[in-house]
Design a protein around this motif. Structure first.
Motif, short mmCIF file in Angstrom:
data_model
loop_
_atom_site.label_atom_id
_atom_site.label_comp_id
_atom_site.label_asym_id
_atom_site.label_seq_id
_atom_site.Cartn_x
_atom_site.Cartn_y
_atom_site.Cartn_z
N VAL A 15 -11.76 -8.94 16.69
CA VAL A 15 -10.32 -9.11 16.49
C VAL A 15 -9.68 -9.27 17.87
CG1 VAL A 15 -8.17 -8.05 15.68
CG2 VAL A 15 -10.28 -7.74 14.37
N VAL A 16 -8.90 -10.32 18.05
CA VAL A 16 -8.20 -10.57 19.31
C VAL A 16 -6.71 -10.51 19.06
CG1 VAL A 16 -7.77 -12.21 21.18
CG2 VAL A 16 -10.06 -12.04 20.17
N LYS A 17 -6.02 -9.67 19.83
CA LYS A 17 -4.57 -9.56 19.68
C LYS A 17 -3.88 -10.09 20.92
CE LYS A 17 -0.40 -7.42 20.04
NZ LYS A 17 0.37 -6.99 21.21
N VAL A 18 -2.94 -11.02 20.74
CA VAL A 18 -2.16 -11.55 21.86
C VAL A 18 -0.75 -10.98 21.77
CG1 VAL A 18 -3.48 -13.64 22.29
CG2 VAL A 18 -1.76 -13.66 20.50
N GLY A 19 -0.31 -10.35 22.85
CA GLY A 19 1.02 -9.74 22.87
C GLY A 19 2.11 -10.74 23.20
N THR A 20 3.35 -10.29 23.03
CA THR A 20 4.50 -11.15 23.29
C THR A 20 4.51 -11.64 24.73
OG1 THR A 20 5.77 -9.91 21.65
CG2 THR A 20 7.02 -11.26 23.20
N ALA A 21 4.12 -10.77 25.68
CA ALA A 21 4.13 -11.16 27.09
C ALA A 21 3.10 -12.24 27.39
CB ALA A 21 3.86 -9.93 27.97
N VAL A 22 2.07 -12.34 26.53
CA VAL A 22 1.06 -13.39 26.69
C VAL A 22 1.51 -14.67 26.00
CG1 VAL A 22 -1.34 -14.03 26.20
CG2 VAL A 22 -0.79 -11.69 26.89
N VAL A 23 2.12 -14.51 24.82
CA VAL A 23 2.52 -15.67 24.01
C VAL A 23 3.69 -16.42 24.62
CG1 VAL A 23 3.48 -16.31 21.75
CG2 VAL A 23 1.62 -14.66 21.89
N THR A 24 4.59 -15.70 25.30
CA THR A 24 5.81 -16.33 25.82
C THR A 24 5.86 -16.32 27.34
OG1 THR A 24 7.00 -14.22 25.66
CG2 THR A 24 7.12 -15.70 23.76
N ARG A 25 6.68 -17.21 27.87
CA ARG A 25 6.93 -17.26 29.31
C ARG A 25 8.06 -16.31 29.66
NH1 ARG A 25 7.71 -23.66 30.34
NH2 ARG A 25 9.81 -22.99 29.78
N ASP A 26 8.37 -16.20 30.95
CA ASP A 26 9.45 -15.31 31.38
C ASP A 26 10.79 -15.73 30.81
OD1 ASP A 26 7.71 -13.76 32.84
OD2 ASP A 26 8.06 -14.83 34.73
N ASP A 27 10.97 -17.06 30.55
CA ASP A 27 12.25 -17.53 30.01
C ASP A 27 12.32 -17.45 28.49
OD1 ASP A 27 10.53 -19.52 29.23
OD2 ASP A 27 11.50 -21.14 30.36
N GLY A 28 11.28 -16.87 27.87
CA GLY A 28 11.29 -16.70 26.42
C GLY A 28 10.64 -17.83 25.65
N ARG A 29 10.40 -18.96 26.29
CA ARG A 29 9.75 -20.06 25.60
C ARG A 29 8.26 -19.77 25.42
NH1 ARG A 29 13.04 -24.59 25.50
NH2 ARG A 29 14.87 -24.49 26.86
N LEU A 30 7.64 -20.46 24.48
CA LEU A 30 6.22 -20.25 24.22
C LEU A 30 5.38 -20.77 25.39
CD1 LEU A 30 6.08 -21.23 20.45
CD2 LEU A 30 5.90 -18.94 21.41
N ALA A 31 4.40 -19.99 25.78
CA ALA A 31 3.51 -20.34 26.91
C ALA A 31 2.39 -21.23 26.38
CB ALA A 31 2.97 -19.08 27.56
N VAL A 32 2.68 -22.51 26.23
CA VAL A 32 1.75 -23.43 25.57
C VAL A 32 0.43 -23.53 26.34
CG1 VAL A 32 1.41 -25.79 24.75
CG2 VAL A 32 3.66 -24.72 24.57
N GLY A 33 0.50 -23.65 27.65
CA GLY A 33 -0.73 -23.78 28.44
C GLY A 33 -1.62 -22.57 28.33
N ARG A 34 -1.02 -21.39 28.44
CA ARG A 34 -1.80 -20.15 28.34
C ARG A 34 -2.40 -20.00 26.95
NH1 ARG A 34 1.44 -17.04 31.18
NH2 ARG A 34 2.74 -16.31 29.48
N LEU A 35 -1.62 -20.29 25.93
CA LEU A 35 -2.14 -20.20 24.57
C LEU A 35 -3.27 -21.19 24.34
CD1 LEU A 35 1.21 -19.77 22.60
CD2 LEU A 35 -0.67 -18.11 22.71
N GLY A 36 -3.13 -22.39 24.91
CA GLY A 36 -4.19 -23.39 24.77
C GLY A 36 -5.51 -22.91 25.35
N ALA A 37 -5.43 -22.25 26.52
CA ALA A 37 -6.64 -21.73 27.15
C ALA A 37 -7.28 -20.63 26.31
CB ALA A 37 -6.32 -21.22 28.55
N ILE A 38 -6.44 -19.79 25.71
CA ILE A 38 -6.95 -18.72 24.85
C ILE A 38 -7.59 -19.30 23.59
CG2 ILE A 38 -6.25 -16.78 23.38
CD1 ILE A 38 -4.17 -16.09 25.55
N PHE A 39 -6.93 -20.29 23.00
CA PHE A 39 -7.46 -20.88 21.77
C PHE A 39 -8.78 -21.61 22.02
CE2 PHE A 39 -3.62 -21.10 18.71
CZ PHE A 39 -3.30 -19.79 19.03
N GLU A 40 -8.93 -22.19 23.21
CA GLU A 40 -10.22 -22.82 23.54
C GLU A 40 -11.34 -21.78 23.56
OE1 GLU A 40 -9.84 -24.94 27.18
OE2 GLU A 40 -8.81 -26.66 26.28
#
Length: 719
Positions: A15-40
């Motif tokens: 089970v892998v849990k991603v927290g809000t600080a990982v999912v989002t950037r400092d400005d509140g937008r979704l951290a697409v690049g970081r999420l992409g690396a995790i999903f890979e």
């Protein structure tokens, strides 16, 4: 693989849990690049046959960002001047969950992975039928290689406030992930955060240290937590609570950074990443065991007590160490024999096995070298320079220890004795990490040596590291450690230099040359070449390349040198200019350290070409010229830029004991601080001591500077 992570070999469901600080950037937008690396990483695990379950946060934050933007563009300028009302968290969750899953589905689709969404609430888990059906549904999805994605359904949750209510079966997505890990019988739970793991204090505090393995009895009351997550409802306190619950229920947990590339893969590969929670952790790591930071601090404190002793008292410690080595010879031999047997069973090269061996004669020789070191002139507190700055104002430059040393050395256990005795003589604290091949030998030698250190100083003066991972922790301690000396491969030295702010002293390769000039005495040359190669082929000061003047090819001198080496079973390799002149294999490269009875031979036109070859392919260690031509010899000695340069003498003389230094911690090819064999002097620095009679500067108005050198009395020191 870290021994404490060996359980990952049996992990099937994670089970892998991603927290809000990982999912989002400092400005509140979704951290697409970081999420992409995790999903890979999740796709790789899925394709390797792991059952992957994802628990995500971030819906409320993503929804709030989207609704704020929508509200702003639909508001008049007058509306924007009014106080802004906080958006409803449940509405944010509903909007954000939709966008979050749309992104997740897109990312997984690009990786040819099917995902599925499951929204749950705390009340759902109060129903036994729901829990049973949940397990069946997840099992079915995993059988279809679909990745289930869980989130709390905040939009319809009956919590009073999604960021404040901590009641119920689970209270945030960390505790939800822990609950699911237990319910779904996961073998591992990975909680991804915005920090590297659990620290002893707030991660922003430089005094805080990363805890690699959490032991409840040791850490529960010793840790102070920083602020909660910058966006989510939890924080490290919530993660530790959730991780402890899961771990003590049977599911190991690792808290790691979601920002570091491939961290999930590293965890599954058994690397020591983040902080591990495991129900058996207290059995692996004693509650009283000190970590690398504590070892370094203890060594520093003990070194200061050592420096406070008299010269006679420090000398007695070394004499006691020498006696202890001789008294425990049988025990040392027993452990050393076990290391040698293990090395042979593992198929190690005989050259390495030879470096491991501690024969009785070697142990006695080590004891004698420690005694010689004890009899040397006191190195600490020597007045190197005394200057009268002004009348009644005297400045002294004095020798003093560096502080705490970290020395990483190769498989030779005798190096431990030399290094430890030098540390004692120079007043330094010491942390040692030897090669795994000599694990038992190093342990018994460390025990024998530290048992000879009096309680007034303490055995923690010298610490022995048993885990390679401890080195990476120590390399971060530039506030405690003063010098690192790596003795090993180029790769090891480069890794250490690139991983620390602490000064690094040492050499990697020992590519030493002997140049036989046209004016050499051939009989002398034969003796020097044979000794340089065969006296101890595995030593760093052994000859690896023989350079021969071209005239010796025509005179037959080259053939005589080759014959002498072959009679001693030395395997020879040729450079391009030797090919055809003699019949042996071509060398792949000149920059190579054989560490065995093998060497390369090459022909050069003159001494300058020999010097150019050494500078191009050598490692700045030790070089030798054999010649009866004084001018050529002096030209070679002055021009070759290496730590040691010899005329008509074997390269094997480059050694601390042979130089009269007593022993050495290694041979440095650096140019700063110490170069060549590093003995006591190389482990010292200086400090300034000023003695006055009430003088003040006052803009230099009342001071008449004399800057007069004063005579120094022999043996004067302040210790």
């Amino acid at each position: 693989m870290d021994p404490t992570r060996a359980f990952v070999k049996n992990v099937k469901r994670v089970v892998v849990k991603v927290g809000t600080a990982v999912v989002t950037r400092d400005d509140g937008r979704l951290a697409v690049g970081r999420l992409g690396a995790i999903f890979e990483q999740l796709e790789k695990l899925n394709s390797r046959g792991f059952d992957v379950i994802l628990v995500t946060s971030g819906a409320v934050g993503a929804g709030r960002q989207r609704l704020k933007y929508r509200k702003m563009i639909n508001s008049s300028f007058a509306d924007l001047q009014k106080p802004q009302v906080e958006l409803d968290g449940k509405a944010c969750a509903a909007v954000g969950q939709n966008g979050l899953m749309a992104l997740y589905d897109t990312l997984f689709s690009q990786l040819d992975v099917t995902s599925s969404q499951l929204l749950v609430t705390d009340n759902d888990f109060k129903n036994a039928d729901f829990r049973a059906q949940l397990s069946r549904t997840v099992d079915s999805l995993l059988d279809l290689r679909s990745i289930p994605i869980f989130n709390e359904n905040d939009a319809i949750s009956t919590r009073r406030a999604p960021y404040e209510d901590s009641s119920g079966i689970f209270w945030d997505n960390d505790s939800l992930a822990a609950l699911l890990a237990m319910e779904l019988k996961a073998d591992l739970l990975v909680l991804l955060s915005d920090v590297d793991g659990l620290y002893s204090g707030p991660p922003s505090d430089p005094r805080s240290k990363l805890i690699h393995t959490y032991v409840k009895q040791k850490h529960q009351k010793a840790i102070s937590f920083g602020d909660k997550s910058r966006m989510g409802r939890g924080g490290m306190d919530a993660k530790v609570k959730a991780a402890s619950n899961a771990a003590y229920s049977g599911t190991p947990v690792v808290i790691a950074s979601g920002y570091v590339p491939n961290n999930i893969i590293k965890v599954l590969n058994g690397e020591r990443v983040g902080t591990l929670f495991h129900k058996d952790a207290h059995m692996w790591i004693p509650v009283t065991e000190i970590g690398p930071h504590e070892m370094a601090v203890s060594a520093r404190e003990a070194s200061r007590r050592l420096q406070a002793l008299t010269s006679k008292e420090r000398k007695k410690i070394l004499l006691d160490v020498a006696s202890a080595l001789e008294a425990n010879e049988q025990f040392i031999m027993l452990e050393n024999d076990a290391d040698i047997e293990t090395a042979r069973d593992a198929g190690y090269d005989e050259a390495l096995v030879a470096r491991l061996a501690l024969k009785p004669s070697k142990i006695r020789a080590l004891a004698e070298s420690v005694r010689r070191l004890a009899e040397m002139e006191e190195p600490i507190g020597q007045v190197l320079k005394r200057t009268e700055l002004a009348e009644g104002l005297v400045l002294e430059k004095k020798s003093c220890p560096l502080g705490v040393l970290l020395i990483v050395f190769e498989s030779r256990p005798d190096a431990l004795v030399q290094i430890a005795s030098l540390a004692i003589r120079s007043g330094n604290g010491l942390l040692l990490k030897g090669g795994k091949e000599a694990k038992r030998s190093n342990a018994i030698l460390h025990k024998v040596i530290t048992s000879a250190i009096p309680e007034t100083v303490g055995p923690k003066l010298i610490g022995l590291l048993t885990s390679r991972e401890d080195i990476s922790d120590l390399l971060k301690l530039d506030d405690v450690m003063d010098l690192v000396i790596p003795r090993g491969s180029n790769k090891l030295v480069s890794q250490i230099k690139n991983s620390t702010k602490i000064p690094v002293l040492g050499h990697s390769d020992g590519i030493c040359h002997v140049y036989v000039d046209k004016d050499a005495n051939l009989e002398m040359a034969k003796k020097i070449v044979l000794d340089a190669k065969t006296d101890y082929p595995a030593a760093c000061n052994a000859m690896e390349t023989l350079l021969v003047h071209k005239d010796l090819l025509a005179s037959g001198g080259l053939q005589e040198l080759v014959k002498e080496l072959e009679q001693e079973s030395v395997t020879l390799f040729s450079g391009p200019r030797v090919n055809g002149a003699v019949n042996f294999s071509k060398a792949n490269t000149f920059h190579y350290e054989y560490n065995s009875k093998a060497c390369t031979i090459e022909i050069v036109n003159n001494v300058d070409e020999a010097i150019e070859h050494i500078h191009s392919y050598g490692s700045s260690h030790t070089e030798c010229i054999v010649t009866d031509n004084h001018d050529v010899a002096e030209h070679f000695l002055n021009r070759v830029d290496s730590a040691a340069v010899f005329h008509n003498a074997s390269t094997r003389f480059c050694d601390g004991a042979r130089f009269g230094l007593g022993a050495e911690v290694g041979i440095s090819t650096s140019k700063i601080h110490a170069r060549g064999p590093v003995g006591v002097e190389g482990l010292l620095t200086t400090r300034w001591v000023l003695r006055g009679k009430g003088q003040v500067v006052e803009g230099d108005k009342g001071v008449v500077y004399t800057h007069r050198d004063l005579l120094m009395s022999n043996g004067s020191n302040g210790y």
